[in-house]
Write an enzyme that holds these catalytic residues in place. Structure first.
Site, short mmCIF file in Angstrom:
data_model
loop_
_atom_site.label_atom_id
_atom_site.label_comp_id
_atom_site.label_asym_id
_atom_site.label_seq_id
_atom_site.Cartn_x
_atom_site.Cartn_y
_atom_site.Cartn_z
N GLU A 177 4.32 1.77 -8.87
CA GLU A 177 3.19 1.20 -8.14
C GLU A 177 2.53 2.27 -7.27
O GLU A 177 3.22 3.04 -6.63
CB GLU A 177 3.67 0.02 -7.29
N PHE A 221 -7.14 13.32 1.26
CA PHE A 221 -5.88 13.95 1.69
C PHE A 221 -6.10 15.36 2.23
O PHE A 221 -5.23 16.21 2.12
CB PHE A 221 -4.83 13.93 0.57
N ALA A 242 -6.47 17.00 8.44
CA ALA A 242 -5.35 17.56 9.22
C ALA A 242 -4.95 16.58 10.31
O ALA A 242 -5.76 15.79 10.77
CB ALA A 242 -5.78 18.90 9.82
N CYS A 294 6.89 5.78 2.17
CA CYS A 294 6.87 6.42 0.84
C CYS A 294 6.95 7.94 0.87
O CYS A 294 7.90 8.51 0.36
CB CYS A 294 5.64 5.97 0.07
N LYS A 324 -0.24 4.70 9.67
CA LYS A 324 -1.66 4.85 9.32
C LYS A 324 -2.39 3.57 9.73
O LYS A 324 -1.74 2.57 10.05
CB LYS A 324 -1.83 5.15 7.84
P1 NAD Z 1 10.22 -3.54 1.53
O1 NAD Z 1 11.38 -3.09 2.30
O2 NAD Z 1 8.98 -3.97 2.27
O3 NAD Z 1 10.63 -4.73 0.57
C1 NAD Z 1 11.80 -4.74 -0.20
C2 NAD Z 1 12.29 -6.18 -0.24
O4 NAD Z 1 13.36 -6.26 -1.18
C3 NAD Z 1 12.83 -6.69 1.09
O5 NAD Z 1 12.14 -7.86 1.47
C4 NAD Z 1 14.32 -6.97 0.80
O6 NAD Z 1 14.82 -8.06 1.52
C5 NAD Z 1 14.27 -7.24 -0.69
N1 NAD Z 1 15.56 -7.09 -1.37
C6 NAD Z 1 16.47 -6.09 -1.27
N2 NAD Z 1 17.54 -6.35 -2.04
C7 NAD Z 1 17.31 -7.53 -2.65
C8 NAD Z 1 18.05 -8.33 -3.54
N3 NAD Z 1 19.26 -7.97 -3.98
N4 NAD Z 1 17.51 -9.49 -3.96
C9 NAD Z 1 16.30 -9.87 -3.52
N5 NAD Z 1 15.55 -9.16 -2.66
C10 NAD Z 1 16.05 -8.00 -2.23
O7 NAD Z 1 9.86 -2.33 0.54
P2 NAD Z 1 8.43 -1.97 -0.09
O8 NAD Z 1 7.63 -1.17 0.88
O9 NAD Z 1 7.85 -3.18 -0.71
O10 NAD Z 1 8.89 -0.97 -1.23
C11 NAD Z 1 9.56 -1.39 -2.40
C12 NAD Z 1 9.56 -0.26 -3.39
O11 NAD Z 1 8.22 0.06 -3.79
C13 NAD Z 1 10.14 1.05 -2.87
O12 NAD Z 1 10.81 1.71 -3.89
C14 NAD Z 1 8.92 1.83 -2.46
O13 NAD Z 1 9.13 3.22 -2.49
C15 NAD Z 1 7.92 1.43 -3.53
N6 NAD Z 1 6.53 1.55 -3.12
C16 NAD Z 1 6.14 1.17 -1.88
C17 NAD Z 1 4.80 1.27 -1.53
C18 NAD Z 1 4.34 0.87 -0.14
O14 NAD Z 1 3.21 1.21 0.22
N7 NAD Z 1 5.14 0.18 0.64
C19 NAD Z 1 3.86 1.72 -2.46
C20 NAD Z 1 4.29 2.05 -3.73
C21 NAD Z 1 5.63 1.97 -4.06
#
Ligand code: NAD
Length: 436
Positions: A151, A249, A252, A260, A320
């Protein structure tokens, strides 16, 4: 399609809401029962523009439901997206225990063919581990495919990014997986890169590492501007108009943060190391980012001579604008450094105050921090203002009024959002990052 999203955080919730809005039936699952209870009532636990309306609309249309039971959701869905967190371990590795846990639970619940898609950001080879784990616990020998669909949405503009992506990356092993995902994403009308799973995994890590490096590059140039008397905003404008470079990006500032870039950079460095490559370029990007935060503190010190008992007004805590996310926000480290130096601190952020309060107490840096109701309250009796997040509302402040209420009229513009000439005209001492 019937879709299940496991992990209803920033990515899972936005993905689930958007897929529902596109007409699919979506079940969003999370292990946190409180979160699920709130979501069922249409209460969104995060701040993301437009998300609440979209979630409520789709709950009402019966396309979006919430559950804390993975097994039930997996039974009812053909496509399962893994959207759980992949945080950094102390050594920089991505912690994949949530991904493993979920993979095992999926394997135990599959009643027939399922397509399991990793959307979480994961190091190369994770797809193979997910497949291996499912095979071990897939006692009833159900057919399945694993795919990678990283994503690229950004917090603050997540819905817009999800609905209008520059590209969709699909890492697949079978035509069936490719067909299902291509069909699912068809309404978005975006370029689709269909590739193998390992390449898809690397596309995400390499993209984030590249962007983080671009920020560190311009930050390094900003230091040269500081030292030579040039203006980084002018330099970045001149560079960015070159189509090969691009203007994004190239701002500065006092460093990147968020859930991330820091963690993905560390994870990519670690996985490269394990594969036998020393990614020194990325290590330097990390080092520059740490230096920027120290540099901001040094700039405040240069403004005020001594820090003990001086009051620093911090504008912006989130990593941000347009988000309440303070994970790895430079503000946290900067506040901790200023506290250690004996400064008093007043802070304000439009959305991130509750999260920051919690994070600062965890860091042991909340003592003596005054949480204010707006930028004007922050300014009152402050010796210096430091802008750490470029929220729009900070761009339009009444600086004549602010000057009157400050003890000293000094600004360290950690995001280069102000015109130095204007502020100096009003009577401020000003320094930005790579411009004075
Ligand atoms: P987050 O911490 O906001 O959400 C993760 C969720 O997963 C939490 O609500 C947690 O309770 C749940 N979870 C964990 N273990 C679980 C389980 N066993 N069963 C059910 N739910 C469970 O994280 P996020 O920011 O949404 O990021 C998720 C992934 O996406 C990461 O790998 C991140 O690097 C990637 N990502 C994040 C973004 C961003 O902007 N936040 C953008 C692109 C990719």
């Amino acid at each position: 399609m019937k879709i299940c999203i496991i992990g209803s955080g920033y990515v899972g919730l936005v993905t689930g809401a958007c897929f529902a809005d596109l007409g699919n039936n979506v079940i969003c699952v999370d292990k946190e029962a409180v979160k699920i209870r709130k979501l069922k009532a249409g209460i969104i636990p995060i701040y993301e523009p437009g998300l609440q309306e979209m979630v409520r609309r789709n709950i009402k249309e019966l396309r979006l439901t919430f559950s804390s039971k993975i097994n039930e959701a997996v039974r009812k869905s053909e496509v399962i997206f893994i959207c759980v967190g992949t945080p950094s371990k102390d050594n920089g590795d991505a912690d994949l225990s949530f991904v493993e846990n979920v993979s095992r639970q999926i394997a135990l619940s599959m009643p027939s063919y399922r397509l399991i898609v990793e959307k979480s950001t994961v190091p190369v080879h994770t797809g193979e581990w997910v497949e291996r784990t499912i095979n071990i616990f897939n006692k009833r020998n159900m057919k399945f495919d694993v795919a990678s669909n990283p994503e690229f949405l950004r917090e603050g503009s997540a819905i817009k990014d999800f609905m209008n992506p520059d590209r969709i990356v699909l890492g697949v092993k079978s035509k069936k997986a490719s067909d299902i995902l291509t069909e699912l994403y068809k309404p978005l009308n975006a370029p689709i890169v269909v590739t193998d799973i390992k390449s898809a995994e690397i596309i995400k890590h390499a993209s984030n590492s590249f962007l983080a490096t671009k920020i560190s590059f311009i930050n390094a140039v900003s230091d040269i501007c500081d030292k030579s008397g040039a203006d980084i905003v002018e330099v970045a404008r001149g560079m960015g108009l070159d189509k090969r470079i691009g203007k994004d990006f190239l701002d500065a500032g006092c460093g990147f943060g968020g859930s991330c870039f820091p963690k993905d950079l560390s994870a990519f460095i670690r996985i490269s190391e394990k594969l036998g490559y020393d990614f020194a370029l990325l290590k330097e990007a990390q080092k520059i980012n740490e230096y920027q935060k120290k540099l901001l503190v040094k700039k405040i010190e240069e403004m005020l001579w001594n820090l003990p008992k001086k009051t620093i007004g911090i504008l912006g805590l989130a990593f941000k604008p347009n988000t309440d996310d303070i994970r790895y926000a430079p503000a946290l480290d900067i506040i901790a450094m200023l506290s250690r130096e004996g400064a008093r601190i007043k802070v304000y952020d439009p959305e991130a105050m509750p999260n920051a309060r919690l994070a600062l107490s965890r860091l042991g840096a909340a003592k003596g921090v005054e949480f204010c109701k707006d930028a004007y309250q922050v300014s009152k009796n402050s010796d210096c203002l430091a802008v750490l997040t470029e929220w729009n509302e900070f761009k339009e402040l009444d600086f004549r009024k602010i000057k009157k209420s400050m003890r000293q009229a000094a600004i360290v513009d950690g995001r280069n959002i102000y015109d130095p000439v204007e502020l100096k005209k009003i009577g401020f001492r000003y320094t930005g990052m790579g411009r004075r």
